[in-house]
Design a protein around this motif. Sequence first.
Motif, PDB file in Angstrom:
ATOM      1  N   VAL A   1       0.871  -1.174   0.000  1.00  0.00           N
ATOM      2  CA  VAL A   1       0.000   0.000   0.000  1.00  0.00           C
ATOM      3  C   VAL A   1       0.909   1.225   0.000  1.00  0.00           C
ATOM      4  CG1 VAL A   1      -1.822   1.254   1.194  1.00  0.00           C
ATOM      5  CG2 VAL A   1      -1.765  -1.260   1.290  1.00  0.00           C
ATOM      6  N   LEU A   2       0.801   2.028  -1.037  1.00  0.00           N
ATOM      7  CA  LEU A   2       1.639   3.219  -1.177  1.00  0.00           C
ATOM      8  C   LEU A   2       0.845   4.446  -0.746  1.00  0.00           C
ATOM      9  CD1 LEU A   2       4.360   4.373  -2.149  1.00  0.00           C
ATOM     10  CD2 LEU A   2       3.314   4.610  -4.419  1.00  0.00           C
ATOM     11  N   CYS A   3       1.371   5.137   0.255  1.00  0.00           N
ATOM     12  CA  CYS A   3       0.713   6.359   0.729  1.00  0.00           C
ATOM     13  C   CYS A   3       1.786   7.321   1.217  1.00  0.00           C
ATOM     14  CB  CYS A   3      -0.305   6.060   1.816  1.00  0.00           C
ATOM     15  SG  CYS A   3       0.232   4.968   3.113  1.00  0.00           S
ATOM     16  N   THR A   4       1.717   8.536   0.730  1.00  0.00           N
ATOM     17  CA  THR A   4       2.740   9.524   1.063  1.00  0.00           C
ATOM     18  C   THR A   4       2.279  10.532   2.105  1.00  0.00           C
ATOM     19  OG1 THR A   4       2.046  10.839  -0.840  1.00  0.00           O
ATOM     20  CG2 THR A   4       3.901   9.339  -1.170  1.00  0.00           C
ATOM     21  N   LEU A   5       0.982  10.591   2.356  1.00  0.00           N
ATOM     22  CA  LEU A   5       0.462  11.521   3.359  1.00  0.00           C
ATOM     23  C   LEU A   5       0.141  10.776   4.651  1.00  0.00           C
ATOM     24  CD1 LEU A   5      -2.001  13.657   1.215  1.00  0.00           C
ATOM     25  CD2 LEU A   5       0.334  14.236   1.910  1.00  0.00           C
ATOM     26  N   TYR A   6       0.295  11.463   5.760  1.00  0.00           N
ATOM     27  CA  TYR A   6       0.008  10.871   7.065  1.00  0.00           C
ATOM     28  C   TYR A   6      -1.437  10.386   7.139  1.00  0.00           C
ATOM     29  CZ  TYR A   6      -0.438  10.396  12.113  1.00  0.00           C
ATOM     30  OH  TYR A   6      -0.683   9.914  13.373  1.00  0.00           O
ATOM     31  N   TYR A   7      -2.375  11.148   6.609  1.00  0.00           N
ATOM     32  CA  TYR A   7      -3.783  10.763   6.625  1.00  0.00           C
ATOM     33  C   TYR A   7      -3.979   9.395   5.972  1.00  0.00           C
ATOM     34  CZ  TYR A   7      -8.675  10.476   5.325  1.00  0.00           C
ATOM     35  OH  TYR A   7      -9.955  10.031   5.141  1.00  0.00           O
ATOM     36  N   HIS A   8      -3.364   9.190   4.815  1.00  0.00           N
ATOM     37  CA  HIS A   8      -3.530   7.929   4.094  1.00  0.00           C
ATOM     38  C   HIS A   8      -2.858   6.775   4.828  1.00  0.00           C
ATOM     39  CE1 HIS A   8      -4.348  10.783   0.710  1.00  0.00           C
ATOM     40  NE2 HIS A   8      -5.433  10.040   0.772  1.00  0.00           N
ATOM     41  N   ARG A   9      -1.749   7.056   5.500  1.00  0.00           N
ATOM     42  CA  ARG A   9      -1.098   6.010   6.295  1.00  0.00           C
ATOM     43  C   ARG A   9      -2.028   5.551   7.422  1.00  0.00           C
ATOM     44  NH1 ARG A   9       3.693   3.897   6.312  1.00  0.00           N
ATOM     45  NH2 ARG A   9       4.218   2.603   8.083  1.00  0.00           N
ATOM     46  N   ILE A  10      -2.671   6.491   8.093  1.00  0.00           N
ATOM     47  CA  ILE A  10      -3.620   6.134   9.155  1.00  0.00           C
ATOM     48  C   ILE A  10      -4.791   5.339   8.572  1.00  0.00           C
ATOM     49  CG2 ILE A  10      -5.251   7.073  10.861  1.00  0.00           C
ATOM     50  CD1 ILE A  10      -2.252   7.259  11.628  1.00  0.00           C
ATOM     51  N   LEU A  11      -5.310   5.770   7.433  1.00  0.00           N
ATOM     52  CA  LEU A  11      -6.391   5.053   6.753  1.00  0.00           C
ATOM     53  C   LEU A  11      -5.967   3.609   6.462  1.00  0.00           C
ATOM     54  CD1 LEU A  11      -9.258   5.686   5.534  1.00  0.00           C
ATOM     55  CD2 LEU A  11      -8.074   6.098   3.377  1.00  0.00           C
ATOM     56  N   ALA A  12      -4.754   3.430   5.946  1.00  0.00           N
ATOM     57  CA  ALA A  12      -4.242   2.087   5.629  1.00  0.00           C
ATOM     58  C   ALA A  12      -4.044   1.260   6.899  1.00  0.00           C
ATOM     59  CB  ALA A  12      -2.935   2.199   4.854  1.00  0.00           C
ATOM     60  N   GLU A  13      -3.527   1.868   7.943  1.00  0.00           N
ATOM     61  CA  GLU A  13      -3.305   1.141   9.196  1.00  0.00           C
ATOM     62  C   GLU A  13      -4.625   0.689   9.817  1.00  0.00           C
ATOM     63  OE1 GLU A  13      -0.833   3.675  11.620  1.00  0.00           O
ATOM     64  OE2 GLU A  13       0.944   3.239  10.407  1.00  0.00           O
ATOM     65  N   ILE A  14      -5.640   1.522   9.761  1.00  0.00           N
ATOM     66  CA  ILE A  14      -6.959   1.137  10.275  1.00  0.00           C
ATOM     67  C   ILE A  14      -7.519  -0.019   9.453  1.00  0.00           C
ATOM     68  CG2 ILE A  14      -9.367   1.898  10.504  1.00  0.00           C
ATOM     69  CD1 ILE A  14      -8.182   4.679  11.288  1.00  0.00           C
ATOM     70  N   PHE A  15      -7.384   0.068   8.137  1.00  0.00           N
ATOM     71  CA  PHE A  15      -7.846  -1.020   7.270  1.00  0.00           C
ATOM     72  C   PHE A  15      -7.160  -2.326   7.650  1.00  0.00           C
ATOM     73  CE2 PHE A  15      -7.002  -3.651   3.529  1.00  0.00           C
ATOM     74  CZ  PHE A  15      -8.304  -4.012   3.198  1.00  0.00           C
ATOM     75  N   LEU A  16      -5.850  -2.301   7.805  1.00  0.00           N
ATOM     76  CA  LEU A  16      -5.119  -3.532   8.111  1.00  0.00           C
ATOM     77  C   LEU A  16      -5.461  -4.069   9.495  1.00  0.00           C
ATOM     78  CD1 LEU A  16      -1.613  -2.856   6.553  1.00  0.00           C
ATOM     79  CD2 LEU A  16      -3.483  -4.238   5.655  1.00  0.00           C
ATOM     80  N   LYS A  17      -5.706  -3.194  10.433  1.00  0.00           N
ATOM     81  CA  LYS A  17      -6.030  -3.641  11.788  1.00  0.00           C
ATOM     82  C   LYS A  17      -7.382  -4.345  11.831  1.00  0.00           C
ATOM     83  CE  LYS A  17      -6.401  -2.202  16.561  1.00  0.00           C
ATOM     84  NZ  LYS A  17      -6.148  -1.176  17.544  1.00  0.00           N
ATOM     85  N   PHE A  18      -8.361  -3.823  11.117  1.00  0.00           N
ATOM     86  CA  PHE A  18      -9.719  -4.350  11.225  1.00  0.00           C
ATOM     87  C   PHE A  18     -10.176  -5.211  10.041  1.00  0.00           C
ATOM     88  CE2 PHE A  18      -9.710  -0.580  13.961  1.00  0.00           C
ATOM     89  CZ  PHE A  18     -10.083  -1.177  15.154  1.00  0.00           C
ATOM     90  N   HIS A  19      -9.492  -5.106   8.898  1.00  0.00           N
ATOM     91  CA  HIS A  19      -9.938  -5.831   7.697  1.00  0.00           C
ATOM     92  C   HIS A  19      -8.757  -6.439   6.946  1.00  0.00           C
ATOM     93  CE1 HIS A  19     -13.794  -3.943   8.383  1.00  0.00           C
ATOM     94  NE2 HIS A  19     -13.170  -2.788   8.452  1.00  0.00           N
ATOM     95  N   HIS A  20      -7.785  -6.949   7.672  1.00  0.00           N
ATOM     96  CA  HIS A  20      -6.573  -7.472   7.028  1.00  0.00           C
ATOM     97  C   HIS A  20      -6.945  -8.514   5.985  1.00  0.00           C
ATOM     98  CE1 HIS A  20      -2.610  -9.086   6.376  1.00  0.00           C
ATOM     99  NE2 HIS A  20      -2.126  -8.058   7.046  1.00  0.00           N
TER     100      HIS A  20
END
Length: 122
Positions: A81-100
């Motif tokens: 998952v490629l994300c350069t903004l902090y917001y998108h990193r948080i979005l990706a981390e939430i996705f992986l935590k709850f919907h891996h």
Amino acid sequence: MQEESEYATMWVSEGILFFTFKPIAELDLKKAELLVASRFKFQNNTPYPVLCNIHNLKVVSEEAAEYLGREGATLIPAISVLCTLYYHRILAEIFLKFHHPGKPTQIFNNNQQALDFLQKYK
């Protein structure tokens, strides 16, 4: 080979599927289903590791995230998952935590590192 859909652009290069979301105000279940169907058609039953660029995503519904974590991971041996903004990193981390997706998945802010991670899954 490249495919343009209403919500994403995708292409394959050197055994990796590059998937970039187009600007979407909210990724809901219907849009997620259309995206996955479009990717399945494009892949033609060929599995590819995926470099997923989420820089255009704003909001992802709970239902869409759940769908992408299950059905959306079909034909994908690994995901960067490629994300350069902090917001998108948080979005990706939430996705992986709850919907891996149950596949090797990592978050990167550097394109080359994201590609390096996928090399062993080609």
